[in-house]
Design a protein around this motif. Structure first.
Motif, PDB file in Angstrom:
ATOM      1  N   ALA A  86     -42.520  20.445   0.338  1.00  0.00           N
ATOM      2  CA  ALA A  86     -41.840  19.836   1.479  1.00  0.00           C
ATOM      3  C   ALA A  86     -41.612  18.349   1.293  1.00  0.00           C
ATOM      4  N   GLN A  87     -42.573  17.647   0.664  1.00  0.00           N
ATOM      5  CA  GLN A  87     -42.436  16.201   0.544  1.00  0.00           C
ATOM      6  C   GLN A  87     -41.423  15.779  -0.518  1.00  0.00           C
ATOM      7  N   HIS A  88     -40.932  16.748  -1.315  1.00  0.00           N
ATOM      8  CA  HIS A  88     -39.936  16.430  -2.341  1.00  0.00           C
ATOM      9  C   HIS A  88     -38.557  17.053  -2.038  1.00  0.00           C
ATOM     10  N   TYR A 110     -25.063  29.887  -9.401  1.00  0.00           N
ATOM     11  CA  TYR A 110     -26.444  29.465  -9.682  1.00  0.00           C
ATOM     12  C   TYR A 110     -26.979  28.530  -8.593  1.00  0.00           C
ATOM     13  N   ALA A 111     -26.076  27.823  -7.935  1.00  0.00           N
ATOM     14  CA  ALA A 111     -26.513  26.976  -6.821  1.00  0.00           C
ATOM     15  C   ALA A 111     -27.073  27.849  -5.693  1.00  0.00           C
ATOM     16  N   CYS A 112     -26.372  28.977  -5.419  1.00  0.00           N
ATOM     17  CA  CYS A 112     -26.863  29.921  -4.400  1.00  0.00           C
ATOM     18  C   CYS A 112     -28.224  30.494  -4.808  1.00  0.00           C
ATOM     19  N   GLU A 113     -28.323  30.853  -6.079  1.00  0.00           N
ATOM     20  CA  GLU A 113     -29.574  31.421  -6.579  1.00  0.00           C
ATOM     21  C   GLU A 113     -30.713  30.403  -6.489  1.00  0.00           C
ATOM     22  N   ALA A 114     -30.406  29.140  -6.858  1.00  0.00           N
ATOM     23  CA  ALA A 114     -31.433  28.087  -6.823  1.00  0.00           C
ATOM     24  C   ALA A 114     -31.893  27.833  -5.399  1.00  0.00           C
ATOM     25  N   LEU A 115     -30.928  27.734  -4.461  1.00  0.00           N
ATOM     26  CA  LEU A 115     -31.309  27.444  -3.074  1.00  0.00           C
ATOM     27  C   LEU A 115     -32.080  28.612  -2.471  1.00  0.00           C
ATOM     28  N   TYR A 116     -31.737  29.819  -2.885  1.00  0.00           N
ATOM     29  CA  TYR A 116     -32.470  31.006  -2.419  1.00  0.00           C
ATOM     30  C   TYR A 116     -33.942  30.903  -2.816  1.00  0.00           C
ATOM     31  N   ASN A 117     -34.181  30.557  -4.076  1.00  0.00           N
ATOM     32  CA  ASN A 117     -35.560  30.445  -4.569  1.00  0.00           C
ATOM     33  C   ASN A 117     -36.302  29.288  -3.904  1.00  0.00           C
ATOM     34  N   ILE A 118     -35.569  28.192  -3.662  1.00  0.00           N
ATOM     35  CA  ILE A 118     -36.174  27.039  -2.975  1.00  0.00           C
ATOM     36  C   ILE A 118     -36.576  27.431  -1.558  1.00  0.00           C
ATOM     37  N   LYS A 120     -37.252  30.362  -0.328  1.00  0.00           N
ATOM     38  CA  LYS A 120     -38.372  31.307  -0.300  1.00  0.00           C
ATOM     39  C   LYS A 120     -39.705  30.578  -0.366  1.00  0.00           C
ATOM     40  N   VAL A 121     -39.683  29.456  -1.030  1.00  0.00           N
ATOM     41  CA  VAL A 121     -40.928  28.698  -1.184  1.00  0.00           C
ATOM     42  C   VAL A 121     -41.231  27.891   0.069  1.00  0.00           C
ATOM     43  N   VAL A 122     -40.233  27.144   0.566  1.00  0.00           N
ATOM     44  CA  VAL A 122     -40.512  26.164   1.631  1.00  0.00           C
ATOM     45  C   VAL A 122     -40.379  26.752   3.036  1.00  0.00           C
ATOM     46  N   ARG A 123     -39.634  27.855   3.207  1.00  0.00           N
ATOM     47  CA  ARG A 123     -39.456  28.549   4.503  1.00  0.00           C
ATOM     48  C   ARG A 123     -39.112  27.579   5.644  1.00  0.00           C
ATOM     49  N   ILE A 162     -35.426  32.907   8.098  1.00  0.00           N
ATOM     50  CA  ILE A 162     -36.218  31.680   8.248  1.00  0.00           C
ATOM     51  C   ILE A 162     -35.995  31.073   9.627  1.00  0.00           C
ATOM     52  N   VAL A 163     -34.721  31.036  10.073  1.00  0.00           N
ATOM     53  CA  VAL A 163     -34.395  30.427  11.373  1.00  0.00           C
ATOM     54  C   VAL A 163     -35.018  31.213  12.512  1.00  0.00           C
ATOM     55  N   THR A 164     -34.910  32.531  12.462  1.00  0.00           N
ATOM     56  CA  THR A 164     -35.415  33.350  13.573  1.00  0.00           C
ATOM     57  C   THR A 164     -36.936  33.250  13.727  1.00  0.00           C
ATOM     58  N   GLU A 165     -37.654  32.920  12.628  1.00  0.00           N
ATOM     59  CA  GLU A 165     -39.113  32.817  12.727  1.00  0.00           C
ATOM     60  C   GLU A 165     -39.583  31.376  12.884  1.00  0.00           C
ATOM     61  N   SER A 166     -38.635  30.434  12.891  1.00  0.00           N
ATOM     62  CA  SER A 166     -39.002  29.021  12.950  1.00  0.00           C
ATOM     63  C   SER A 166     -39.005  28.506  14.385  1.00  0.00           C
ATOM     64  N   ASP A 167     -39.909  27.572  14.663  1.00  0.00           N
ATOM     65  CA  ASP A 167     -39.934  26.931  15.977  1.00  0.00           C
ATOM     66  C   ASP A 167     -39.381  25.499  15.893  1.00  0.00           C
ATOM     67  N   GLN A 168     -38.792  25.173  14.739  1.00  0.00           N
ATOM     68  CA  GLN A 168     -38.263  23.832  14.554  1.00  0.00           C
ATOM     69  C   GLN A 168     -36.730  23.782  14.642  1.00  0.00           C
ATOM     70  N   PHE A 169     -36.112  24.972  14.775  1.00  0.00           N
ATOM     71  CA  PHE A 169     -34.649  25.018  14.806  1.00  0.00           C
ATOM     72  C   PHE A 169     -34.119  24.351  16.072  1.00  0.00           C
ATOM     73  N   SER A 170     -33.113  23.474  15.938  1.00  0.00           N
ATOM     74  CA  SER A 170     -32.533  22.760  17.080  1.00  0.00           C
ATOM     75  C   SER A 170     -31.131  23.297  17.377  1.00  0.00           C
ATOM     76  N   ILE A 171     -31.028  24.073  18.450  1.00  0.00           N
ATOM     77  CA  ILE A 171     -29.727  24.623  18.835  1.00  0.00           C
ATOM     78  C   ILE A 171     -28.786  23.517  19.289  1.00  0.00           C
ATOM     79  N   GLU A 172     -29.340  22.470  19.906  1.00  0.00           N
ATOM     80  CA  GLU A 172     -28.517  21.357  20.385  1.00  0.00           C
ATOM     81  C   GLU A 172     -27.798  20.657  19.236  1.00  0.00           C
ATOM     82  N   GLU A 173     -28.471  20.512  18.087  1.00  0.00           N
ATOM     83  CA  GLU A 173     -27.846  19.856  16.937  1.00  0.00           C
ATOM     84  C   GLU A 173     -26.866  20.784  16.217  1.00  0.00           C
TER      85      GLU A 173
END
Length: 711
Positions: A86-88, A110-118, A120-123, A162-173
């Motif tokens: 998260a800090q990077h 490969y950008a899609c593949e890379a972001l997918y793997n990222i 999965k890690v950071v959720r 990730i969005v549906t399980e997150s409590d940090q998602f901002s609908i206003e933004e």
């Protein structure tokens, strides 16, 4: 940079940029291991240096294979970081997102593949980049390369989880971005957007309903998409939102009503049906909350009442009835002027059903808010007058009902009749086509005697004598033939014994003088036979023209109808009704012998039992002063004329006819003058062309004239 190079073997860096995927993958695994070791020892500065190297030298390289290696390397670094990733992320995610716009489709893949793997890690820590990721995915959903599209869809599903399980998602933004993208027409993007709307709406913690006005118009836009699947998805989403609205106590009906009003006029049938269905539900649910929007809603409903699609017509009529059933007050924001404006506008609709409903609204407003409607009368009267020319009798009858409702006030009654007279004057075709309907209906709605008195008052001093004569003839024919005016005819018949009948006769006579035949008809109706005979005797050759003979023909035929049965019965006793006999013979003498009317009247007069009429009575009738019965009542007379000064009335008739003769003479002189002028101009033109002095000599050539220059 030097630190990073010392941390990663040169062979790994070479393999990371290799054209073979397997070598790049193995290099990425090496990098993952290196980052894990650095993470365990807490050397985040060195980790940042490695990420910086991967970004600048690889992900940002002009070489496609380097960019591919950089992307897989960044994903590997994230995996190596694990929970410390998260800090990077501010270093890792931006170069990957930038690669989504790469010209090389494989790099985008490969950008899609890379972001997918990222991801999965950071959720959940990924949410801070959501808007940028959403924007990138929105574009990739319409990518020209199927493999990129497929990779983007896979990434999209993960982001949704990730969005549906997150409590940090901002609908206003997020909503401003969604609102902006809703206008995109690409079918793949539309599917992408509807998918996200549906997913976000399924999350209990996210209040999508509260932001529905922001993207409602976009959803309605999709209902007319060429793709059946997109239409179905949009309809499904709208149906779900409508159900939520029904179950929600707090809804912003106003903003959405404005959108629905626009969509109710869509050229797409399904969009119109959905919009009018929503409006119907809104009126049932919102009721008083929608009062300020009633005019706009009515403007959407009225055209739909005449829609070519039956389902839309049914819902529109039901909605209109719901709207009518709500009693709103101006104090609550009910804009009467705006409602009237919409109704006036729809009076010019090409559809009869819409015009009728518009009139119904004006009528209802008159009943509920009479004073307010009357205050806007100047803007409404012209529209109502124009509606009298409508092709539909149903519309015209309803217009007359509205007019009659307005005319309950004396000043508006007088204005109505005056405007009708002016309207008939400007539009003679309307008088001919609809005059009888208008007059008869007004007589039923307002009181026949009052209507006829006011018409007569307006026509008595009419300066357009030709129109006055035509209008009086029309009113006279209506009076003699309409079932609705039976009571008025009965009152005229009582003019010699009833003060009301007398006043009516005098009132009508003043304007009926514009037409000799109308005057004779009125006298026959009032059983004033001696004045009728005097009117006939006063006619000159100018009066007996083609128009007069046409009117006379109509009268003769009317004498054979049940309305004048009393006259035919009176002929059984010619001794008591000698002036009637003289009147009818006078009419017979005016008719051409070859006409059908002459034959009809002569046949009728042949049936009169003249044997009952003594010679002395005949002599007296032929020599008697026609006004003698004005001053006395004879025992053999059925009616008494003591109440009416017929001598002054006949003088009034002669004066009016004198005006008409002067007018006709003036018109004839003007016509002759114009004809003479035209002939004179024609003759002068002919003469001038034949005069020798006007023949132009041939022009001399300037070629051989000395001292003259050609120009």
């Amino acid at each position: 940079m030097a630190d990073a190079l010392s941390l990663i073997p040169a062979s790994v860096l070479r393999n990371l940029a290799d054209k073979l995927y397997e070598k790049r993958k193995n290099a990425a695994l090496e990098i993952e291991g290196i980052i894990k070791q650095l993470t365990l020892s807490g050397e985040h500065d060195k980790i940042s240096a490695v990420i910086n190297l991967l970004t600048l030298e690889f992900a940002g390289s002009p070489q496609a294979n380097h960019r591919k290696g950089g992307l897989i390397g960044l994903a590997a670094a994230t995996v190596g970081l694990g929970t410390d990733a998260a800090q990077h992320l501010t270093q890792i995610v931006p170069p990957v997102l930038k690669s989504f716009a790469d010209q090389d489709s494989r790099v985008r893949y490969y950008a899609c593949e890379a972001l997918y793997n990222i991801a999965k890690v950071v959720r959940g820590d990924f949410i801070v980049f959501f808007n940028k990721i959403f924007d990138a995915l929105c574009k990739l959903s319409a990518d020209s390369d199927p493999s990129v599209q497929s990779a983007a869809h896979l990434l999209d599903r993960l982001i949704k989880d990730i969005v549906t399980e997150s409590d940090q998602f901002s609908i206003e933004e997020f909503i401003p971005l969604l609102r902006e993208r809703m206008n995109v027409l690409n079918p793949y993007v539309r599917q992408f957007l509807v998918g996200w709307i549906t997913v976000l709406d399924s999350v209990p913690e996210i209040d999508m309903l509260g932001f529905l006005p922001d993207f409602l118009d976009g959803l309605f836009n999709m209902l007319s998409d060429s793709s059946h699947e997109i239409r179905q998805q949009a309809d499904s989403a709208l149906s779900e939102f409508l159900q939520e609205i029904k179950n929600s106590p707090n809804v912003d009906y106003g903003r959405m009503a404005e959108i629905l009003v626009q969509r109710a006029g869509s050229p797409d049938e399904f969009t119109r049906l959905t919009a009018i269905t929503w409006i119907n539900e809104f009126i049932k649910l919102g009721r008083e909350q929608l009062v300020p929007y009633y005019a706009e809603i009515l403007g959407a409903i009225l055209p739909c009442i005449s829609d070519k699609e039956e389902k839309i017509r049914v819902v529109a009529r039901e909605t209109n009835e719901e709207l009518c059933g709500i009693h709103a007050d101006p104090a609550d924001g009910f804009n009467i002027d705006a409602i009237l404006s919409i109704s006036r506008r729809e009076l010019t609709s090409e559809w009869e059903a819409t015009r009728i409903e518009a009139l119904q609204w004006i009528s209802k407003l008159l009943v509920r808010h009479r004073n307010e409607v009357i205050s806007y009368l100047n803007y409404t009267f012209d529209s109502l007058m124009n509606a009298l020319s409508d092709s539909s009798n149903g519309v015209v009858l309803l217009v007359l009902e509205v007019h009659a409702c307005i005319a309950e006030d004396p000043q508006h009654f007088c204005r109505l009749i005056e405007l009708l007279v002016r309207r008939f004057q400007r539009d003679r075709a309307l008088l001919e086509r609809r005059g009888a309907l208008v007059v008869r209906r007004l007589c039923v709605l307002l009181d026949a005697e009052r209507v006829y008195r006011e018409f007569s008052s307006n026509l008595e001093h009419e300066t357009d004598l030709d129109f006055a004569s035509i209008m009086v003839q029309a009113l006279n024919l209506i009076l003699l033939t309409s079932l609705e005016l039976a009571d008025l005819r009965a009152l005229v018949k009582q003019s010699s014994v009833n003060s009301s009948g007398k006043d009516l006769f005098i009132s009508l006579f003043s304007s009926w003088c514009h037409s000799p035949m109308a005057t004779i008809s009125l006298c026959l109706l009032a059983q004033a036979y001696n004045p009728a005979s005097s009117v006939i005797q006063s006619l000159g050759e100018v009066d007996i023209n083609a128009k007069f003979l046409v009117q006379l023909d109509k009268l003769i035929r009317l004498l054979e109808t049940p309305i004048f049965a009393y006259i035919r019965l009176q002929l059984l006793e010619p001794g008591k009704h000698t002036w009637l006999l003289k009147t009818l013979y006078g009419l017979l003498m005016l008719l051409p012998q070859q006409s059908a009317a002459f034959k009809i009247l002569r046949t009728r007069l042949k049936t009169v039992p003249l044997y009952t009429l003594g010679l002395d009575q005949l002599k007296r009738a032929s020599s008697e002063n026609p006004y003698s019965q004005i001053l006395q009542v004879t025992e053999d007379s059925r009616t008494s004329y003591t109440a009416i000064d017929f001598q002054s009335k006949l003088q009034q008739f002669e004066q009016m006819q004198h005006r008409h003769r002067l007018h006709s003479r003036s018109q004839l002189q003007s016509l002759n003058s114009s004809t003479s002028t035209i002939l004179q101009i024609s003759e002068e033109s002919h003469d001038s062309s034949s005069r020798p002095e006007n023949i132009q000599p041939p022009q001399r050539s300037s070629l051989n004239v000395p001292g003259q220059l050609k120009t």
